[in-house]
Design a protein around this motif. Structure first.
Motif, PDB file in Angstrom:
ATOM      1  N   TRP A   1       0.920  -1.230   0.101  1.00  0.00           N
ATOM      2  CA  TRP A   1      -0.094  -0.179  -0.119  1.00  0.00           C
ATOM      3  C   TRP A   1       0.968   1.277  -0.033  1.00  0.00           C
ATOM      4  O   TRP A   1       0.419   2.282  -0.647  1.00  0.00           O
ATOM      5  N   MET A   2       1.716   1.352   0.871  1.00  0.00           N
ATOM      6  CA  MET A   2       2.705   2.395   0.751  1.00  0.00           C
ATOM      7  C   MET A   2       3.420   2.674  -0.675  1.00  0.00           C
ATOM      8  O   MET A   2       3.416   3.863  -1.045  1.00  0.00           O
ATOM      9  N   ASP A   3       3.814   1.408  -1.138  1.00  0.00           N
ATOM     10  CA  ASP A   3       4.284   1.754  -2.605  1.00  0.00           C
ATOM     11  C   ASP A   3       3.435   2.112  -3.619  1.00  0.00           C
ATOM     12  O   ASP A   3       3.511   2.779  -4.888  1.00  0.00           O
ATOM     13  N   THR A   4       2.005   1.946  -3.282  1.00  0.00           N
ATOM     14  CA  THR A   4       1.068   2.299  -4.274  1.00  0.00           C
ATOM     15  C   THR A   4       0.567   3.816  -4.120  1.00  0.00           C
ATOM     16  O   THR A   4       0.620   4.546  -4.880  1.00  0.00           O
ATOM     17  N   LEU A   5       0.924   4.380  -2.769  1.00  0.00           N
ATOM     18  CA  LEU A   5       1.135   5.994  -2.606  1.00  0.00           C
ATOM     19  C   LEU A   5       2.141   6.305  -3.360  1.00  0.00           C
ATOM     20  O   LEU A   5       2.038   7.586  -3.978  1.00  0.00           O
ATOM     21  N   TYR A   6       3.345   5.896  -3.342  1.00  0.00           N
ATOM     22  CA  TYR A   6       4.426   6.272  -3.914  1.00  0.00           C
ATOM     23  C   TYR A   6       4.406   6.309  -5.608  1.00  0.00           C
ATOM     24  O   TYR A   6       4.537   7.241  -6.300  1.00  0.00           O
ATOM     25  N   ALA A   7       3.494   5.368  -6.100  1.00  0.00           N
ATOM     26  CA  ALA A   7       3.112   5.142  -7.437  1.00  0.00           C
ATOM     27  C   ALA A   7       2.328   6.467  -7.937  1.00  0.00           C
ATOM     28  O   ALA A   7       2.408   7.123  -8.761  1.00  0.00           O
ATOM     29  N   LEU A   8       1.514   6.977  -6.695  1.00  0.00           N
ATOM     30  CA  LEU A   8       0.546   8.103  -7.200  1.00  0.00           C
ATOM     31  C   LEU A   8       1.570   9.397  -7.355  1.00  0.00           C
ATOM     32  O   LEU A   8       1.189  10.129  -8.476  1.00  0.00           O
ATOM     33  N   HIS A   9       2.309   9.402  -6.488  1.00  0.00           N
ATOM     34  CA  HIS A   9       3.349  10.671  -6.468  1.00  0.00           C
ATOM     35  C   HIS A   9       4.182  10.522  -7.583  1.00  0.00           C
ATOM     36  O   HIS A   9       4.127  11.747  -8.336  1.00  0.00           O
ATOM     37  N   ALA A  10       4.681   9.397  -8.190  1.00  0.00           N
ATOM     38  CA  ALA A  10       5.440   9.426  -9.363  1.00  0.00           C
ATOM     39  C   ALA A  10       4.429   9.787 -10.521  1.00  0.00           C
ATOM     40  O   ALA A  10       4.881  10.539 -11.266  1.00  0.00           O
ATOM     41  N   ALA A  11       3.302   9.352 -10.434  1.00  0.00           N
ATOM     42  CA  ALA A  11       2.301   9.644 -11.652  1.00  0.00           C
ATOM     43  C   ALA A  11       2.061  11.249 -11.924  1.00  0.00           C
ATOM     44  O   ALA A  11       1.747  11.491 -12.913  1.00  0.00           O
ATOM     45  N   ARG A  12       2.053  11.733 -10.714  1.00  0.00           N
ATOM     46  CA  ARG A  12       1.666  13.123 -10.746  1.00  0.00           C
ATOM     47  C   ARG A  12       2.922  14.021 -11.332  1.00  0.00           C
ATOM     48  O   ARG A  12       2.525  15.099 -11.726  1.00  0.00           O
ATOM     49  N   LEU A  13       4.098  13.431 -11.325  1.00  0.00           N
ATOM     50  CA  LEU A  13       5.272  13.967 -12.068  1.00  0.00           C
ATOM     51  C   LEU A  13       5.380  13.554 -13.596  1.00  0.00           C
ATOM     52  O   LEU A  13       5.749  14.253 -14.419  1.00  0.00           O
ATOM     53  N   THR A  14       4.848  12.345 -13.740  1.00  0.00           N
ATOM     54  CA  THR A  14       4.984  11.741 -15.193  1.00  0.00           C
ATOM     55  C   THR A  14       3.986  11.760 -15.916  1.00  0.00           C
ATOM     56  O   THR A  14       3.987  11.328 -17.130  1.00  0.00           O
ATOM     57  N   GLY A  15       2.860  11.758 -15.385  1.00  0.00           N
ATOM     58  CA  GLY A  15       1.624  11.649 -16.247  1.00  0.00           C
ATOM     59  C   GLY A  15       0.982   9.934 -16.334  1.00  0.00           C
ATOM     60  O   GLY A  15       0.096   9.733 -17.081  1.00  0.00           O
ATOM     61  N   ILE A  16       1.877   9.234 -15.772  1.00  0.00           N
ATOM     62  CA  ILE A  16       1.436   7.641 -16.060  1.00  0.00           C
ATOM     63  C   ILE A  16       1.491   7.056 -14.601  1.00  0.00           C
ATOM     64  O   ILE A  16       2.692   7.043 -13.938  1.00  0.00           O
ATOM     65  N   PHE A  17       0.445   6.253 -14.525  1.00  0.00           N
ATOM     66  CA  PHE A  17       0.344   5.719 -13.388  1.00  0.00           C
ATOM     67  C   PHE A  17       0.922   4.163 -13.279  1.00  0.00           C
ATOM     68  O   PHE A  17       0.113   3.319 -14.307  1.00  0.00           O
ATOM     69  N   ALA A  18       1.577   3.811 -12.737  1.00  0.00           N
ATOM     70  CA  ALA A  18       2.318   2.478 -12.741  1.00  0.00           C
ATOM     71  C   ALA A  18       3.003   1.815 -11.450  1.00  0.00           C
ATOM     72  O   ALA A  18       3.592   2.417 -10.792  1.00  0.00           O
ATOM     73  N   LEU A  19       2.312   0.691 -11.101  1.00  0.00           N
ATOM     74  CA  LEU A  19       2.755   0.051 -10.089  1.00  0.00           C
ATOM     75  C   LEU A  19       4.099  -0.675 -10.058  1.00  0.00           C
ATOM     76  O   LEU A  19       4.405  -1.207 -11.311  1.00  0.00           O
ATOM     77  N   SER A  20       5.035  -0.484  -9.216  1.00  0.00           N
ATOM     78  CA  SER A  20       6.430  -1.186  -9.422  1.00  0.00           C
ATOM     79  C   SER A  20       6.418  -2.584  -9.327  1.00  0.00           C
ATOM     80  O   SER A  20       5.349  -3.306  -8.722  1.00  0.00           O
ATOM     81  N   ALA A  21       6.927  -3.243 -10.467  1.00  0.00           N
ATOM     82  CA  ALA A  21       6.835  -4.754 -10.642  1.00  0.00           C
ATOM     83  C   ALA A  21       7.744  -5.444  -9.558  1.00  0.00           C
ATOM     84  O   ALA A  21       7.297  -6.630  -9.235  1.00  0.00           O
ATOM     85  N   THR A  22       8.827  -4.888  -9.008  1.00  0.00           N
ATOM     86  CA  THR A  22       9.512  -5.660  -8.153  1.00  0.00           C
ATOM     87  C   THR A  22       9.787  -4.577  -6.834  1.00  0.00           C
ATOM     88  O   THR A  22       9.704  -3.526  -7.110  1.00  0.00           O
ATOM     89  N   SER A  23      10.454  -5.274  -5.755  1.00  0.00           N
ATOM     90  CA  SER A  23      10.759  -4.502  -4.585  1.00  0.00           C
ATOM     91  C   SER A  23      11.963  -3.580  -4.978  1.00  0.00           C
ATOM     92  O   SER A  23      11.991  -2.389  -4.559  1.00  0.00           O
ATOM     93  N   ASP A  24      12.755  -3.912  -6.080  1.00  0.00           N
ATOM     94  CA  ASP A  24      14.117  -3.366  -6.347  1.00  0.00           C
ATOM     95  C   ASP A  24      13.685  -2.130  -7.080  1.00  0.00           C
ATOM     96  O   ASP A  24      13.956  -0.931  -6.777  1.00  0.00           O
ATOM     97  N   GLN A  25      12.435  -2.155  -7.957  1.00  0.00           N
ATOM     98  CA  GLN A  25      12.026  -1.121  -8.618  1.00  0.00           C
ATOM     99  C   GLN A  25      11.355  -0.129  -7.813  1.00  0.00           C
ATOM    100  O   GLN A  25      11.217   1.095  -7.964  1.00  0.00           O
ATOM    101  N   ALA A  26      10.475  -0.506  -6.609  1.00  0.00           N
ATOM    102  CA  ALA A  26       9.929   0.282  -5.564  1.00  0.00           C
ATOM    103  C   ALA A  26      11.047   1.193  -4.901  1.00  0.00           C
ATOM    104  O   ALA A  26      10.762   2.164  -4.743  1.00  0.00           O
ATOM    105  N   SER A  27      12.008   0.423  -4.631  1.00  0.00           N
ATOM    106  CA  SER A  27      13.089   1.054  -3.840  1.00  0.00           C
ATOM    107  C   SER A  27      13.543   2.172  -4.720  1.00  0.00           C
ATOM    108  O   SER A  27      13.863   3.332  -4.425  1.00  0.00           O
TER     109      SER A  27
END
Length: 258
Positions: free
Chosen positions: A179-205
């Motif tokens: 769930w925390m990484d999902t919130l990070y994904a929204l923060h990232a999407a607000r900068l990039t315009g694209i919402f995408a969940l990280s596929a791995t823990s390394d990508q999330a980090s």
């Protein structure tokens, strides 16, 4: 989806099992006793909060996700709470006080006076100095959602991604991190315009680090722009603009890692 966002929609997006729902009102005095270290904090809770609802208790027997234990922490339950603020009180300090007051990792939903919403999470661990005391572990991750505007495509994707069946289910710790990484994904999407969940823990980090860098670089860019707007000397203005371009280039690179 064109309708505006409400607390009911946000809660429903988690798609929690009926057996996990609690739906009980929590007395403010419990938070005052457990999460308000100063007189000012006690007043902040008493005067700033209208209502606290314990929405759900996410346990192995209510959602089918195993507990988690190690030398640093134990996650036996995830609490889901909604808090309604009164007046013009800002979430700010209250978010931290609320997370500190509850000994379990918590999904905290806050309804502000303007009906805008805050969703926040933060990990917890055993205190190194006090036996059996739980403290916050790391920074609080928070997203703000405007209730007055139509739900954007990115926010709709974000809410769909919050659903329990789209999160890791190996342990309660992994679920919470998901769930925390999902919130990070929204923060990232607000900068990039694209919402995408990280596929791995390394990508999330990598994303978390890139977001930190983006915040730092954005702040530096704003500072340089402010200085340039006031600068009267041409040579100094040229230097500031060159530095600004360098920072903006680094910001572009950091956004590419999101």
């Amino acid at each position: 989806m064109t309708q505006s966002l409400g607390i009911g929609q946000l809660i429903a997006s988690f798609d929690l099992p009926t057996g996990s729902r609690v739906e009980e009102r929590v007395p403010k005095k419990l938070l005052v006793e457990n999460g308000a270290p100063t007189v000012v904090d006690k007043r902040h809770i008493n005067e700033g909060i209208e209502e606290i609802q314990w929405l759900a208790a996410l346990k192995p027997n209510t959602i089918g996700v195993p507990e988690y234990r190690d030398d640093v922490r134990e996650y036996l339950e995830i609490a889901v709470l909604s808090v309604t603020l009164r007046g013009s009180v800002k979430a700010g300090r209250l978010v931290e006080l609320l997370h500190r007051a509850v000994p379990y990792p918590m999904v905290l939903l806050i309804v502000m006076q303007n009906r805008n919403l805050s969703l926040s999470l933060v990990h917890k661990r055993w205190s190194q100095g006090e036996m059996d005391k739980v403290v916050l572990d790391g920074a609080i991750v928070e997203v703000l959602l405007e209730s007055q505007s139509p739900v954007s495509a990115i926010e709709e994707q974000f809410m769909q991604a919050l659903a329990l069946d789209r999160q890791p289910r190996t342990t309660l710790y992994d679920l919470y991190q998901g769930w925390m990484d999902t919130l990070y994904a929204l923060h990232a999407a607000r900068l990039t315009g694209i919402f995408a969940l990280s596929a791995t823990s390394d990508q999330a980090s990598t994303r978390r680090l890139a977001l930190q860098e983006c915040r730092s670089l954005s702040g530096e860019a704003a500072r340089l722009q402010g200085l340039a707007a006031k600068e009267k000397q041409l040579a100094r203005l040229v230097d500031l603009n060159l530095e600004l371009k360098r920072v903006q280039a680094e910001l572009t690179v950091a956004k590419g890692r999101l």
